[in-house]
Design an enzyme around this catalytic site. Structure first.
Site, PDB file in Angstrom:
ATOM      1  N   GLY A  49      39.350  10.598 -63.138  1.00 49.78           N
ATOM      2  CA  GLY A  49      38.548   9.728 -62.280  1.00 49.78           C
ATOM      3  C   GLY A  49      37.974  10.506 -61.115  1.00 49.78           C
ATOM      4  CG  LEU A  52      35.333   7.502 -51.983  1.00 58.01           C
ATOM      5  CD1 LEU A  52      35.484   6.472 -50.877  1.00 58.01           C
ATOM      6  CD2 LEU A  52      34.521   8.687 -51.487  1.00 58.01           C
ATOM      7  N   GLY A  54      39.768  10.616 -56.501  1.00 55.60           N
ATOM      8  CA  GLY A  54      39.819  11.714 -57.463  1.00 55.60           C
ATOM      9  C   GLY A  54      39.014  12.930 -57.011  1.00 55.60           C
ATOM     10  NE  ARG A 339      36.226  -8.417 -47.068  1.00 56.28           N
ATOM     11  CZ  ARG A 339      36.050  -7.167 -47.453  1.00 56.28           C
ATOM     12  NH1 ARG A 339      36.817  -6.650 -48.399  1.00 56.28           N
ATOM     13  NH2 ARG A 339      35.113  -6.425 -46.921  1.00 56.28           N
ATOM     14  NE  ARG A 444      39.832  -3.204 -50.137  1.00 63.66           N
ATOM     15  CZ  ARG A 444      38.592  -3.259 -49.655  1.00 63.66           C
ATOM     16  NH1 ARG A 444      38.305  -2.822 -48.461  1.00 63.66           N
ATOM     17  NH2 ARG A 444      37.617  -3.784 -50.384  1.00 63.66           N
TER      18      ARG A 444
HETATM   19  C1  FAD Z   1      30.407  -3.637 -54.081  1.00 60.97           C
HETATM   20  C2  FAD Z   1      31.587  -3.038 -53.392  1.00 60.97           C
HETATM   21  C3  FAD Z   1      31.519  -2.730 -52.039  1.00 60.97           C
HETATM   22  C4  FAD Z   1      32.609  -2.177 -51.377  1.00 60.97           C
HETATM   23  N1  FAD Z   1      32.501  -1.879 -50.061  1.00 60.97           N
HETATM   24  C5  FAD Z   1      33.551  -1.304 -49.414  1.00 60.97           C
HETATM   25  C6  FAD Z   1      33.448  -0.938 -48.044  1.00 60.97           C
HETATM   26  O1  FAD Z   1      32.424  -1.135 -47.399  1.00 60.97           O
HETATM   27  N2  FAD Z   1      34.519  -0.358 -47.459  1.00 60.97           N
HETATM   28  C7  FAD Z   1      35.678  -0.104 -48.129  1.00 60.97           C
HETATM   29  O2  FAD Z   1      36.601   0.450 -47.544  1.00 60.97           O
HETATM   30  N3  FAD Z   1      35.794  -0.449 -49.438  1.00 60.97           N
HETATM   31  C8  FAD Z   1      34.760  -1.029 -50.090  1.00 60.97           C
HETATM   32  N4  FAD Z   1      34.898  -1.373 -51.422  1.00 60.97           N
HETATM   33  C9  FAD Z   1      36.109  -0.975 -52.153  1.00 60.97           C
HETATM   34  C10 FAD Z   1      36.059   0.515 -52.502  1.00 60.97           C
HETATM   35  O3  FAD Z   1      34.747   0.869 -52.852  1.00 60.97           O
HETATM   36  C11 FAD Z   1      36.969   0.904 -53.655  1.00 60.97           C
HETATM   37  O4  FAD Z   1      38.202   0.329 -53.514  1.00 60.97           O
HETATM   38  C12 FAD Z   1      37.140   2.421 -53.697  1.00 60.97           C
HETATM   39  O5  FAD Z   1      35.891   3.051 -53.711  1.00 60.97           O
HETATM   40  C13 FAD Z   1      37.972   2.856 -54.881  1.00 60.97           C
HETATM   41  O6  FAD Z   1      37.977   4.261 -54.953  1.00 60.97           O
HETATM   42  P1  FAD Z   1      38.829   5.008 -56.058  1.00 60.97           P
HETATM   43  O7  FAD Z   1      38.544   6.450 -55.903  1.00 60.97           O
HETATM   44  O8  FAD Z   1      40.231   4.569 -55.982  1.00 60.97           O
HETATM   45  O9  FAD Z   1      38.296   4.482 -57.452  1.00 60.97           O
HETATM   46  P2  FAD Z   1      36.827   4.385 -58.085  1.00 60.97           P
HETATM   47  O10 FAD Z   1      35.754   4.744 -57.158  1.00 60.97           O
HETATM   48  O11 FAD Z   1      36.783   3.090 -58.769  1.00 60.97           O
HETATM   49  O12 FAD Z   1      36.838   5.570 -59.140  1.00 60.97           O
HETATM   50  C14 FAD Z   1      37.562   5.524 -60.325  1.00 60.97           C
HETATM   51  C15 FAD Z   1      36.669   5.975 -61.448  1.00 60.97           C
HETATM   52  O13 FAD Z   1      37.471   6.220 -62.599  1.00 60.97           O
HETATM   53  C16 FAD Z   1      36.805   5.767 -63.733  1.00 60.97           C
HETATM   54  N5  FAD Z   1      37.769   5.485 -64.786  1.00 60.97           N
HETATM   55  C17 FAD Z   1      38.443   4.323 -65.001  1.00 60.97           C
HETATM   56  N6  FAD Z   1      39.221   4.445 -66.076  1.00 60.97           N
HETATM   57  C18 FAD Z   1      39.055   5.690 -66.553  1.00 60.97           C
HETATM   58  C19 FAD Z   1      39.603   6.383 -67.669  1.00 60.97           C
HETATM   59  N7  FAD Z   1      40.471   5.808 -68.484  1.00 60.97           N
HETATM   60  N8  FAD Z   1      39.203   7.654 -67.895  1.00 60.97           N
HETATM   61  C20 FAD Z   1      38.304   8.250 -67.045  1.00 60.97           C
HETATM   62  N9  FAD Z   1      37.766   7.625 -65.984  1.00 60.97           N
HETATM   63  C21 FAD Z   1      38.132   6.364 -65.739  1.00 60.97           C
HETATM   64  C22 FAD Z   1      36.079   4.530 -63.261  1.00 60.97           C
HETATM   65  O14 FAD Z   1      34.991   4.217 -64.090  1.00 60.97           O
HETATM   66  C23 FAD Z   1      35.661   4.916 -61.855  1.00 60.97           C
HETATM   67  O15 FAD Z   1      34.365   5.424 -61.824  1.00 60.97           O
HETATM   68  C24 FAD Z   1      33.806  -1.948 -52.082  1.00 60.97           C
HETATM   69  C25 FAD Z   1      33.882  -2.251 -53.430  1.00 60.97           C
HETATM   70  C26 FAD Z   1      32.795  -2.816 -54.085  1.00 60.97           C
HETATM   71  C27 FAD Z   1      32.931  -3.196 -55.515  1.00 60.97           C
END
Ligand code: FAD
Ligand code: FES
Lengths: 648, 267
Positions: A49, A52, A54, A339, A444
């Site tokens: 992944g 942010l 990863g 929220r 959250r």
């Molecule tokens: C529309 C929206 C607006 C938001 N705005 C905010 C904000 O303003 N402030 C804030 O703090 N948070 C916000 N959030 C929440 C925040 O964006 C997410 O919680 C955060 O970005 C998650 O980051 P992550 O790195 O954990 O996962 P992700 O960014 O979800 O990355 C994980 C990636 O892994 C991939 N993946 C999944 N399964 C597999 C697999 N089996 N093999 C390979 N790859 C895989 C996924 O497709 C994804 O692209 C928002 C969320 C949304 C939906």
């Protein structure tokens, strides 16, 4: 189903350090083992992944000298779901001098999470928040600035200080591009091996330690094994179990679900955040929901008609016939309540038959008064891009017609259980970002997910991974190991099974039904009877899935239907655990609202005597059926007193 | 864009000509499909979803296309619609295009982004990893995770920060390349050069960066800018061609001043 709980389970050792809260992270880092720089290149870390969490972890670990392999589901790591975050990222810089501090950010996050998060984790999060901003600025993230050239802040729900850093409405994009740049720099230097268009389909555990994954190459369908000394799952949240959510379409639970079935305990699976301001569903073709930033509630007023079934157009409804229900119920916070509360109240209005719009499944968010007060240009300056996005989707002009909004699934606080080192109950398997259950408790706060993802990747894992790498004997394991062959075989068999069903319904079609069942029974208002109904529906759908799914084509080609089918199959199982957890938790807290447990005013009623713990579920099998054992990690609150949240 | 609600309650009836190609090696061709009763409120990708449901019911392979966020920010989507990258609306990615832009009875051609550097992988899906290769050569600030100075230690004039942000809003979709008769990547690279070059954090590596990125751009087979500006017109984020001018200036200055060992940039 009856559940026997294992209280203070020996499986759940949080490894939280003791001592004064503000010194714990420092102390822990000092006590952790180190891998000396010359030895780091001997260790191989696999990151799944590129959001942010990863991207920041992979870049930081490679900079330190570890050998890093990254699997990315897209054609480019920059496309990960984090890119879509809009509003901002919190930090305790106190640049506006309005009384913020690490302690206050910590306090707000614990309280906002309705006292269901681990204090020590949250404190650490608040502590590293400031370094995140420094790091991002150094990378060239173009945060908003004032005319003096210094960084600007805005305020977000659940806080009384301005601590949110932002880059227009594209904060997630800019933060992810910063992390992506750092990652690509390491790719260019040959320190990271990047494998795009790979989807992890299973975890490989050798002698009780996570030693790699099996993945599918998505353009040609090859099944591949990747061996490593440590595996980091950074695969995001599972909100798409509801089919309709604000999450990107590829976001899915397969990575964490497969790890769960290999032994990783799942923490608080039912904790889901439903965001109050999204564009409502418009038709059966709807494929996802679009978030309208929470910042709109600063100027928009939420209302519905006072009487049921009032179908007049909004401009025909006089002031006396309108119910500004949030202002009425929460005079001091008004439209800016957290929220979970705003969402639940909107649902109540719709359930009472006072919903608006063609489907009557929406409430108004009205800017008429703000426009009269400040003028349209001022409102355009603040929200122009959001208004444009709204108009593009709905063809309504919010400068003249109130927006129609409705809550939508947005974020999952639950996730794989991890200790203070971010290590799951499978040694060597670390879980970062939204995929873990760690820091947000039962709700959250806005702008805290980006903070957590980057804290985990830039600052926590680079320190804690040594506990595993230097602390355990790791015999050499390659992909020739029998266990890899075994898991590859299982993955192949599963894909063949999906391809062979030859039924009549598409994966999306079945997924939609699952989403409806979850939304109805495990959404904003949950009850024991409703959850039981939900469980029956989920099981029926799961049987139908395995009898009536249609996937065409083969495994050895780019096959989007096959990809979706695999993800939906896992959602069908995860849904059951979510319902089970929601049924087990006989209290209301944060985003988990059990209608049986509420105050007279209809607010969430926690039961600290019986539920002040993390519910972590261990998967087992009994006669081919899924069963779970419950383990509890007690939560203690030493710094923030347990009190009932009040936003009146 | 036509506002208001359309009153064909039956929805739109459309004829689609969609590019089908089994894999990178196979010959591709257009296939024609009739779609009935498409709501004008659904998005272009939701229209393709419905086409795929129909194909699946008929036992025919669905059309593969890239997408993820469906709100114009991830840069995954991107097809050529009636000859235009991302379709007829300005500042709009394919996923943000709505069917109310079309009329009952319309014929719509849907093709992948075409460029030598973006090989087709299947149907409408192309491989844009050339962009990542360009970035890996210098599209970053060389700073390790650690202890940089306080974020407010280095003030940045608001105008520069705003211009950097304008450039940084590029979503890396590749429409600029698809729209350019020469399949040039100058707008993409220019945006990156501007974003980083306008900020003091990016200044020390300016010269090495532009030389390394341009060298990789050429190596990946992107063409040269012919000043036609189709790129800006197709860009869903309206990234300005001024970024190409800045790229050219930076490149000239850098070439005149130094020729470093670009391979090692980033150390
Ligand atoms: C529309 C929206 C607006 C938001 N705005 C905010 C904000 O303003 N402030 C804030 O703090 N948070 C916000 N959030 C929440 C925040 O964006 C997410 O919680 C955060 O970005 C998650 O980051 P992550 O790195 O954990 O996962 P992700 O960014 O979800 O990355 C994980 C990636 O892994 C991939 N993946 C999944 N399964 C597999 C697999 N089996 N093999 C390979 N790859 C895989 C996924 O497709 C994804 O692209 C928002 C969320 C949304 C939906
Ligand atoms: S799907 Fe993300 S930009 Fe279109």
């Amino acid at each position: 189903m009856s559940t026997t709980a294992i209280q203070g389970s020996p499986k759940l050792v949080s490894k939280c350090p003791s001592g004064p809260m503000s010194e714990r992270w420092d102390k822990h880092r000092f006590d952790l083992k180190l891998v000396n720089p010359a030895n780091r290149r001997k260790y191989h870390v696999l990151v799944v992944g590129t959001g942010l969490a990863g991207a920041s972890a992979a870049a930081s670990l490679a900079e330190m000298g570890y050998r890093v392999t990254v699997l990315c589901i897209h054609d480019s790591p920059r496309r990960a779901h984090s890119i879509a975050a809009q509003g901002g990222i919190n930090a305790a810089k106190n640049y506006p001098n309005d009384g913020d501090s690490i302690r206050r950010l910590f306090y707000d996050t614990v309280k906002g999470g309705d006292y269901r998060a681990r204090e020590a984790n949250v404190y650490r999060l608040a502590q590293v928040s400031n370094s995140i901003i420094d790091q991002c600025v150094a990378q060239g993230v173009p945060f908003a600035r004032d005319y003096g050239g210094l960084l600007d802040n805005r305020s977000f729900g659940g806080a009384q200080v301005a601590r949110t850093f932002y880059a227009r409405g594209q904060t997630g994009q800019q933060l992810l591009i910063g992390a992506y740049h750092a990652l690509m720099r390491q790719v260019g230097l040959g320190k990271v091996a990047l494998f795009p268009r790979r989807e992890m389909l299973d975890l490989v555990v050798v002698d009780g330690v996570a030693r790699g994954v099996v993945a599918r190459e998505l353009t040609g369908g090859a099944i591949e094994s990747y061996a490593a000394d440590a595996v980091l799952l950074c695969t995001g949240g599972y909100g798409n179990v509801f089919f309709l959510s604000t999450n990107a379409k590829f976001s899915n639970a397969t990575a964490i679900w497969r790890a769960h079935k290999r032994g990783a305990l799942f923490g608080n699976p039912c904790f889901t955040q439903i965001h109050p301001t999204c564009i409502p569903v418009s038709g059966s073709y709807q494929s996802k929901l679009t978030l309208m930033s929470e910042s709109l509630r600063n100027d928009g007023r939420v209302w519905v008609p006072k009487s049921k079934g009032d179908r007049r157009s909004p401009d025909q409804i006089p002031e006396a016939d309108r119910d500004y229900y949030l202002e009425r119920l929460y005079p001091s916070f008004g439209n800016l309540v957290p929220r979970d509360i705003a969402s639940r109240r909107a649902k109540e209005m719709v359930d009472e038959g006072r919903g608006v719009g063609e489907t009557a499944m929406a409430v108004y968010l009205d800017f008429r008064d703000a426009i009269q007060r400040d003028g349209a240009p001022k409102i355009r300056e603040k929200y122009g891009n959001l208004f444009q996005m709204y108009e593009r989707i709905t063809a309504d002009d919010p400068y003249h017609v109130p927006m129609r909004i409705y809550p939508a699934v947005h974020y999952t606080m639950g996730g794989l259980w991890v200790d203070y080192n971010l290590e799951s109950t499978i040694p060597g398997l670390f879980v970062l970002g939204e995929a873990n259950f760690s820091d947000h408790g039962a709700n959250r706060l806005g702008a805290s997910a980006l903070m957590q993802g980057l804290a985990d990747g830039y600052f926590v894992i680079p320190a804690t991974i040594a506990s595993h790498l230097a602390g355990r004997k790791l015999p050499k394991v390659t992909t020739d190991h029998a266990q890899f062959k075994q898991v590859e075989g299982e993955v192949q068999a599963r894909l063949r099974r999906l391809l062979a069903i030859d039924g009549r319904r598409s994966a999306d079609d079945l997924h939609r039904d699952l989403g409806l069942a979850m939304w109805e029974h495990c959404g904003m208002g949950r009850s024991d009877a409703g959850l039981s109904k939900g469980l029956a529906k989920i099981r029926a759908l799961r049987s139908e899935f395995w009898e009536n799914l249609r996937v065409l084509g083969q495994g050895e080609e780019l096959n989007r239907e096959l990809e979706k089918a695999g993800r939906v199959a896992d959602f069908m199982e995860l849904a059951e655990l979510m319902v089970l957890d929601a049924q087990y938790r006989k209290e209301s807290c944060g985003g988990h609202f059990r209608v049986e447990y509420q105050t007279e005013e209809g607010e969430a009623l926690r039961d600290d005597a019986n539920f002040c713990h993390v519910a972590a579920w261990e998967h087992t099998e009994e006669g081919g059926a899924m069963r779970w054992n419950l383990h509890q990690e007690p939560l203690s609150f030493e710094e923030v007193k347990l009190t009932q949240r009040s936003y009146k | 864009m036509s506002g208001g609600h359309d009153h064909h309650s039956g929805g739109l009836n459309l004829t689609l000509h969609v590019w089908r190609q089994k894999d990178a090696q196979a010959e591709g061709r257009f296939e024609t499909y009739a779609l009935q009763g498409i709501s004008e409120h659904c998005s272009f990708l939701e229209m393709l979803d419905q086409l795929n449901e129909q194909l699946l019911r008929e036992g025919r392979d669905p059309v593969a296309f890239d997408h993820d966020c469906r709100e114009g920010i991830c840069g995954s989507c991107g097809v050529v619609i009636n000859g235009q990258a991302h379709g007829p609306d300005r500042e709009t990615a394919t996923c943000q295009l709505h069917m109310r832009r079309f009329h009952d009875g319309d014929t719509i051609y849907v093709e992948p982004f075409r460029a030598k550097a973006f090989p087709i992988q299947r149907d409408l899906v192309v491989d844009r990893s050339a962009f990542d290769r360009i970035v890996s050569k210098g599209g970053f600030v060389s700073v390790n995770t650690g202890a940089p100075q306080d974020a407010n230690g280095l003030p940045v004039p608001k105008e520069n920060a705003d211009l950097a942000m304008d450039a940084a809003s590029c979503i890396g979709c590749g429409a600029c390349v698809a729209a350019c008769p020469n399949a040039a990547a100058m707008l993409f690279v220019g945006a990156k050069i501007s974003h980083l070059g306008l900020l003091p954090q990016g200044a020390p590596e300016r010269r090495r960066r532009v030389l390394a990125m341009v060298e990789q751009m050429d190596r990946d087979g992107f063409g040269n800018c012919g000043n036609i500006y189709e790129c800006e017109a197709a860009c869903p984020k309206s990234i300005s061609v001024e970024n190409i001018a800045r790229l050219n200036r930076e490149y000239i200055v850098a070439s005149a001043c130094e020729r470093p060992a670009v391979e090692r940039i980033g150390d």
